[in-house]
Design an enzyme around this catalytic site. Structure first.
Site, PDB file in Angstrom:
ATOM      1  N   PHE A 137       0.694  -0.769   0.283  1.00  0.00           N
ATOM      2  CA  PHE A 137      -0.590   0.046   0.184  1.00  0.00           C
ATOM      3  C   PHE A 137       0.874   1.761  -0.021  1.00  0.00           C
ATOM      4  O   PHE A 137       1.240   1.710   0.794  1.00  0.00           O
ATOM      5  CB  PHE A 137      -0.686  -0.168   1.277  1.00  0.00           C
ATOM      6  CG  PHE A 137      -2.084   0.825   1.435  1.00  0.00           C
ATOM      7  CD1 PHE A 137      -3.116   1.068   0.792  1.00  0.00           C
ATOM      8  CD2 PHE A 137      -1.523   1.803   2.305  1.00  0.00           C
ATOM      9  CE1 PHE A 137      -4.232   1.853   1.182  1.00  0.00           C
ATOM     10  CE2 PHE A 137      -2.550   3.015   2.592  1.00  0.00           C
ATOM     11  CZ  PHE A 137      -3.860   2.951   1.763  1.00  0.00           C
ATOM     12  N   ALA A 138       0.870   2.058  -1.334  1.00  0.00           N
ATOM     13  CA  ALA A 138       1.658   3.419  -1.305  1.00  0.00           C
ATOM     14  C   ALA A 138       1.503   4.416  -1.365  1.00  0.00           C
ATOM     15  O   ALA A 138       0.797   4.501  -2.520  1.00  0.00           O
ATOM     16  CB  ALA A 138       2.414   2.553  -2.788  1.00  0.00           C
ATOM     17  N   GLY A 145       2.403  12.646   5.137  1.00  0.00           N
ATOM     18  CA  GLY A 145       2.410  11.287   5.252  1.00  0.00           C
ATOM     19  C   GLY A 145       0.776  11.290   6.409  1.00  0.00           C
ATOM     20  O   GLY A 145      -0.389  10.492   5.464  1.00  0.00           O
ATOM     21  N   SER A 146       1.029  11.766   7.360  1.00  0.00           N
ATOM     22  CA  SER A 146      -0.516  11.725   7.937  1.00  0.00           C
ATOM     23  C   SER A 146      -1.471  13.379   6.826  1.00  0.00           C
ATOM     24  O   SER A 146      -2.805  12.992   6.856  1.00  0.00           O
ATOM     25  CB  SER A 146      -0.778  13.127   9.379  1.00  0.00           C
ATOM     26  OG  SER A 146       0.648  11.930  10.394  1.00  0.00           O
ATOM     27  N   ARG A 287       9.972 -15.505  39.970  1.00  0.00           N
ATOM     28  CA  ARG A 287      11.066 -14.881  40.233  1.00  0.00           C
ATOM     29  C   ARG A 287      11.414 -14.828  41.507  1.00  0.00           C
ATOM     30  O   ARG A 287      10.631 -13.585  42.445  1.00  0.00           O
ATOM     31  CB  ARG A 287      11.047 -13.211  39.297  1.00  0.00           C
ATOM     32  CG  ARG A 287      12.580 -12.266  39.952  1.00  0.00           C
ATOM     33  CD  ARG A 287      13.915 -12.410  39.354  1.00  0.00           C
ATOM     34  NE  ARG A 287      14.400 -11.793  39.099  1.00  0.00           N
ATOM     35  CZ  ARG A 287      15.539 -11.293  40.541  1.00  0.00           C
ATOM     36  NH1 ARG A 287      15.533 -12.282  41.029  1.00  0.00           N
ATOM     37  NH2 ARG A 287      16.234 -10.510  40.301  1.00  0.00           N
ATOM     38  N   GLU A 382      -0.658   4.689  10.363  1.00  0.00           N
ATOM     39  CA  GLU A 382      -1.633   4.198  10.212  1.00  0.00           C
ATOM     40  C   GLU A 382      -2.601   5.471  10.259  1.00  0.00           C
ATOM     41  O   GLU A 382      -3.796   5.059  11.108  1.00  0.00           O
ATOM     42  CB  GLU A 382      -2.763   2.729  10.044  1.00  0.00           C
ATOM     43  CG  GLU A 382      -2.412   2.290   9.107  1.00  0.00           C
ATOM     44  CD  GLU A 382      -3.742   0.825   8.655  1.00  0.00           C
ATOM     45  OE1 GLU A 382      -4.193   1.011   8.949  1.00  0.00           O
ATOM     46  OE2 GLU A 382      -2.757  -0.475   8.572  1.00  0.00           O
ATOM     47  N   GLU A 386      -1.352  11.812  17.832  1.00  0.00           N
ATOM     48  CA  GLU A 386      -1.927  12.625  17.829  1.00  0.00           C
ATOM     49  C   GLU A 386      -3.069  13.220  16.741  1.00  0.00           C
ATOM     50  O   GLU A 386      -3.876  13.834  16.829  1.00  0.00           O
ATOM     51  CB  GLU A 386      -0.490  14.005  17.976  1.00  0.00           C
ATOM     52  CG  GLU A 386       0.612  13.605  18.697  1.00  0.00           C
ATOM     53  CD  GLU A 386       1.072  12.383  18.895  1.00  0.00           C
ATOM     54  OE1 GLU A 386       2.193  12.341  19.932  1.00  0.00           O
ATOM     55  OE2 GLU A 386       1.476  11.664  17.477  1.00  0.00           O
TER      56      GLU A 386
END
Length: 398
Positions: A137-138, A145-146, A287, A382, A386
């Protein structure tokens, strides 16, 4: 540690039907028998080879069939987000690279499944479902980006072909994929009053690695090794028949694809968190410390209580979002909530598990050390945390 993911309690939740319970048991049994905690290798070539083997193995087991509709060799008539989430949670519990291999088969072929011409679907999707072709998926670019609307990769029509020019980066399976779903601008976006550009005018295309003008310009190494690359398209000629959907519908198509799979990112985070939790609980019981076990101390018990509660809260949000998507309800806000909560909670849970293991927790090759590296990227890809906050606030304020 003899690992086994116990899904029995959660599978009783009203989000699931008997078909989901049967699938979860099938994948859990397969994963326990076929996935181990051995390292996938340190070199890029070793990781690439292991990723290819995992796609083929998932295909042979029928698991990748859940990435494709039944008419093209898939398992179900339509996508089922709950099924995809259950698969990803289970695979991530056992092996992060296996989860990655499965997820990219669906994400990389999703746009083709949703809007491709039937002949194009028949040419590629049965191979994706069978695990004999690897998809990618390009969408992302160095400066997009976002903010998808900032996309610079262009596509112009020239007779019976589109000519693509631009760069794509952070592309999972970049370098090993047999087919790439590439998004490019076929027309400029509309300029808004605030100076930003709309996402209109973006179109999706299928690109093969042998297409003239296509190049894997760079391979990218990250803290949790998986195939990742930077793609260069220079006068790359793509037949018109390999356009996916109508011109200008690419952004909507990308968002529809992500709507199917975004909740599954949360599910993968759940798988990582549950494995870290189980490892931490088992370790705390054996432990020895100051004449007791680590589990005898109230500080440890408080940490375990908080970890367990965070995991269940994230699971409820995750499977609510998947159920809403499958039942045709709005999912933008709830998927963002699930993705944000599950990934952030998993980071906290895994960090606490590492802390409980002490020095052993940061030794390369330990399960919790691997999980610490596995989880970090999920808070970014994805839609970073933020961005999910902005989406949630936007939906609340509408």
């Amino acid at each position: 540690m003899n690992v086994q993911l116990d899904l029995s309690e959660r599978l009783g939740w009203p989000f699931f039907g008997p078909e989901h319970r049967a699938l979860a048991n099938l994948v859990t049994t397969w994963a326990a028998g076929h996935l181990s905690d051995h390292a996938h290798g340190e070199t890029r070539a070793q990781v690439d080879e292991q990723a290819r083997k995992l796609v083929a193995a998932l295909g042979a087991a029928g698991i990748t069939r859940y990435c494709v509709r039944a008419e093209h060799g898939g398992a179900l008539d339509d996508f089922d987000s709950r099924a995809i989430c259950l698969i990803r949670e289970t695979l991530a519990y056992h092996d992060g690279l296996a989860d990655f291999a499965f997820a990219m088969q669906g994400l990389g072929s999703g746009a083709l499944s949703l809007a491709g011409e039937r002949a194009l679907q028949q040419q590629y999707l049965p191979h994706v479902a069978a695990g004999t072709a690897i998809s990618a998926f390009a969408l992302s670019e160095p400066d997009a980006g976002s903010d998808v609307a900032a996309m610079q990769t262009s596509a112009r029509l020239d007779g019976g072909h589109y000519v693509l020019n631009g760069t794509k980066t952070w592309i999972s399976n970049g370098g090993i994929a047999d087919v790439y779903c590439v998004f490019a601008r076929t027309s400029p976006g509309e300029k808004r009053a605030d100076g930003t550009v709309s996402a209109q005018g973006i179109t999706a295309f299928l690109v093969e690695p042998t297409d003239p003008g296509f190049e894997v310009e760079q391979r990218i190494d990250v803290i949790a090794p998986h195939p990742l690359g930077r793609l260069r398209l220079e006068n790359c000629r793509i037949p018109v028949a390999r356009r996916i959907g109508a011109e200008g519908d690419g952004f909507k198509l990308a968002m529809r694809t992500l709507d199917i799979f975004r909740a599954s990112v949360a599910a993968a985070a759940l798988g990582f968190a549950r494995r870290a939790f189980d490892e931490a609980v088992a370790y705390s019981r054996q432990r020895a410390m100051f004449g007791k076990t680590l589990a005898d101390f109230q500080l440890t018990q408080a940490a375990i209580a908080e970890m367990a509660t965070a995991i269940d809260a994230a699971a409820l949000l995750t499977y609510r979002a998947a159920w809403q998507r499958d039942t045709g309800q709005p999912v933008t806000k709830t998927a963002a909530m699930a993705k944000m909560t599950a990934t952030e909670s998993a980071q906290t849970v895994i960090d606490r598990a590492v802390q409980m293991f002490g020095g052993r927790g940061v030794v390369h090759g330990e399960v919790v050390e691997r999980l610490y590296r596995d989880i970090r990227a999920l808070r970014i890809y994805e839609g970073a945390t933020e961005v999910q906050k902005l989406i949630i606030a936007r939906e609340v304020l509408k």
